[in-house]
Design a protein around this motif. Structure first.
Motif, PDB file in Angstrom:
ATOM      1  N   GLU A   3       0.817  -1.204   0.000  1.00 45.70           N
ATOM      2  CA  GLU A   3       0.000   0.000   0.000  1.00 45.70           C
ATOM      3  C   GLU A   3       0.855   1.260   0.000  1.00 45.70           C
ATOM      4  O   GLU A   3       0.396   2.341  -0.375  1.00 45.70           O
ATOM      5  CB  GLU A   3      -0.922  -0.001   1.226  1.00 45.70           C
ATOM      6  N   LYS A   4       2.124   1.124   0.438  1.00 49.71           N
ATOM      7  CA  LYS A   4       3.019   2.275   0.456  1.00 49.71           C
ATOM      8  C   LYS A   4       3.638   2.543  -0.915  1.00 49.71           C
ATOM      9  O   LYS A   4       4.254   3.589  -1.126  1.00 49.71           O
ATOM     10  CB  LYS A   4       4.136   2.064   1.495  1.00 49.71           C
ATOM     11  N   HIS A   7       1.206   5.147  -6.171  1.00 46.43           N
ATOM     12  CA  HIS A   7       0.164   4.723  -7.108  1.00 46.43           C
ATOM     13  C   HIS A   7      -0.026   5.815  -8.157  1.00 46.43           C
ATOM     14  O   HIS A   7      -0.408   6.946  -7.834  1.00 46.43           O
ATOM     15  CB  HIS A   7      -1.137   4.484  -6.338  1.00 46.43           C
ATOM     16  N   LEU A  45     -10.349   7.446  -8.814  1.00 53.16           N
ATOM     17  CA  LEU A  45     -10.021   8.260  -7.639  1.00 53.16           C
ATOM     18  C   LEU A  45     -10.922   7.922  -6.457  1.00 53.16           C
ATOM     19  O   LEU A  45     -10.503   8.019  -5.299  1.00 53.16           O
ATOM     20  CB  LEU A  45     -10.139   9.747  -7.987  1.00 53.16           C
ATOM     21  N   ALA A  48      -9.621   4.159  -5.007  1.00 51.05           N
ATOM     22  CA  ALA A  48      -8.307   3.918  -4.414  1.00 51.05           C
ATOM     23  C   ALA A  48      -7.534   5.217  -4.247  1.00 51.05           C
ATOM     24  O   ALA A  48      -7.792   6.210  -4.949  1.00 51.05           O
ATOM     25  CB  ALA A  48      -7.509   2.948  -5.298  1.00 51.05           C
ATOM     26  N   LYS A  49      -6.602   5.206  -3.311  1.00 57.50           N
ATOM     27  CA  LYS A  49      -5.724   6.360  -3.095  1.00 57.50           C
ATOM     28  C   LYS A  49      -4.732   6.449  -4.250  1.00 57.50           C
ATOM     29  O   LYS A  49      -4.063   5.475  -4.579  1.00 57.50           O
ATOM     30  CB  LYS A  49      -4.978   6.226  -1.774  1.00 57.50           C
ATOM     31  N   VAL A  50      -4.642   7.605  -4.854  1.00 54.42           N
ATOM     32  CA  VAL A  50      -3.718   7.847  -5.961  1.00 54.42           C
ATOM     33  C   VAL A  50      -2.687   8.878  -5.517  1.00 54.42           C
ATOM     34  O   VAL A  50      -3.030   9.846  -4.824  1.00 54.42           O
ATOM     35  CB  VAL A  50      -4.480   8.346  -7.214  1.00 54.42           C
ATOM     36  N   ASP A  51      -1.432   8.676  -5.885  1.00 56.34           N
ATOM     37  CA  ASP A  51      -0.363   9.588  -5.471  1.00 56.34           C
ATOM     38  C   ASP A  51       0.006  10.608  -6.538  1.00 56.34           C
ATOM     39  O   ASP A  51       0.565  11.665  -6.217  1.00 56.34           O
ATOM     40  CB  ASP A  51       0.883   8.787  -5.074  1.00 56.34           C
ATOM     41  N   GLY A  78      -7.441  15.865  -0.403  1.00 53.86           N
ATOM     42  CA  GLY A  78      -6.592  14.794  -0.920  1.00 53.86           C
ATOM     43  C   GLY A  78      -6.617  14.703  -2.432  1.00 53.86           C
ATOM     44  O   GLY A  78      -5.641  14.270  -3.052  1.00 53.86           O
ATOM     45  N   ILE A  79      -7.725  15.108  -3.046  1.00 56.82           N
ATOM     46  CA  ILE A  79      -7.830  15.107  -4.505  1.00 56.82           C
ATOM     47  C   ILE A  79      -7.391  16.449  -5.073  1.00 56.82           C
ATOM     48  O   ILE A  79      -6.680  16.510  -6.072  1.00 56.82           O
ATOM     49  CB  ILE A  79      -9.268  14.774  -4.940  1.00 56.82           C
ATOM     50  N   LEU A  82      -3.638  16.647  -5.445  1.00 50.18           N
ATOM     51  CA  LEU A  82      -2.923  15.559  -6.123  1.00 50.18           C
ATOM     52  C   LEU A  82      -1.931  16.117  -7.141  1.00 50.18           C
ATOM     53  O   LEU A  82      -2.282  16.973  -7.953  1.00 50.18           O
ATOM     54  CB  LEU A  82      -3.913  14.650  -6.861  1.00 50.18           C
ATOM     55  N   SER A 130       6.946  12.410  -0.925  1.00 53.45           N
ATOM     56  CA  SER A 130       6.488  11.025  -1.004  1.00 53.45           C
ATOM     57  C   SER A 130       7.665  10.064  -0.950  1.00 53.45           C
ATOM     58  O   SER A 130       8.781  10.388  -1.367  1.00 53.45           O
ATOM     59  CB  SER A 130       5.708  10.792  -2.306  1.00 53.45           C
TER      60      SER A 130
END
Length: 261
Positions: A3-4, A7, A45, A48-51, A78-79, A82, A130
């Motif tokens: 998960e880390k 993405h 989006l 799932a979490k997108v980086d 969070g969006i 991004l 990140s």
């Protein structure tokens, strides 16, 4: 992958480009998802979490510029925050300027090298703090002559040990070392290291090059590592390997995405 693992969401109406980029980035330690247009991007989006988003400008329906503006206006922090790297048609400076003004973190004109995009992704993620993937085909170190740049640890180790660099100096050294034997203009280096925070007529690149030379050149007065190309910019002269191994054949010289894509 865990998960880390960063993405990356690739938004492009060209399936071949999406598939090629996904395979390439996954080999270098990233997780990838795809979307062909805006609605699918929003579903991804939500799921799932997108980086980071790689967003093509020229798409049917909602364009990448419209999607970028919508993301920046999103109420969810969070969006809205991004990181976004935009893919623009070759020579379309207007798209680049509008995209950066709308909040894109970086841009890349088509056709482009997958390695160039990889370097841009790493630079943007580093600026955001990140954690970058360890290992992968690209390695996590750049090696030249008797020097080693530890990308994950953000360390530079020379013949006499660690060399202290500022954040700006480190980012500039990486931008140059990831593109050896290639002339990079000051504007290109500003885009690679500062992205949308760069200002017109910014001369900080010259200042940082001078500082870097004093720290890594045997004779800063006659630089052999970072050379000046009159009328062109700067070039990283030594050969560079990743992780201590030869880079070997790769997609680094293959242009991806024609201007008509």
């Amino acid at each position: 992958m865990t998960e880390k693992t960063p993405h990356i969401l690739i938004v492009d109406d060209d399936r071949e480009i999406r598939d090629l980029l996904s395979r390439f980035l996954e080999k270098h330690g990233f997780r990838c998802s795809q979307a062909a247009e805006g609605r699918e991007m929003r579903r991804q989006l939500a799921d799932a979490k997108v980086d980071l988003i790689v967003l093509d400008v020229m798409m049917p329906g909602e364009t990448g510029l419209q999607l970028c503006a919508q993301l920046r206006a999103e109420k969810l922090a969070g969006i809205a925050r991004l990181p976004i790297i935009m893919l623009t048609a070759a020579g379309e400076e207007t798209d680049r300027i509008i995209g950066l003004e709308m909040g894109a973190d970086d841009y890349l004109p088509k056709p482009f090298s997958p390695r160039e995009l990889l370097a841009r992704i790493r630079a943007v993620l580093r600026r955001g703090g990140s954690e970058l993937p360890v290992g992968g085909a690209g390695g996590q170190a750049l090696v030249f002559e008797n020097w080693r740049i530890d990308l994950s640890g953000r360390r530079v180790i020379g013949p006499l040990g660690d060399v202290e660099l500022s954040t700006g100096e480190f980012d500039l050294l990486v931008a140059l070392a990831e593109r050896p034997q290639r002339v990079l203009s000051r504007d290109q280096l500003l885009d690679l290291t500062k992205g949308r925070t760069a200002q017109p007529f910014d001369r900080s690149i010259d200042v940082q090059v001078g500082r870097l030379r004093r720290k890594i050149e045997p004779d800063p007065a006659e630089p052999k590592i970072i050379t000046t190309v009159r009328g062109g910019g700067y070039m990283f002269a030594p050969e560079v390997t990743r992780g201590g191994k030869d880079r070997g054949p790769s997609a680094s010289n293959e242009g991806l995405g024609s201007a008509s894509a």
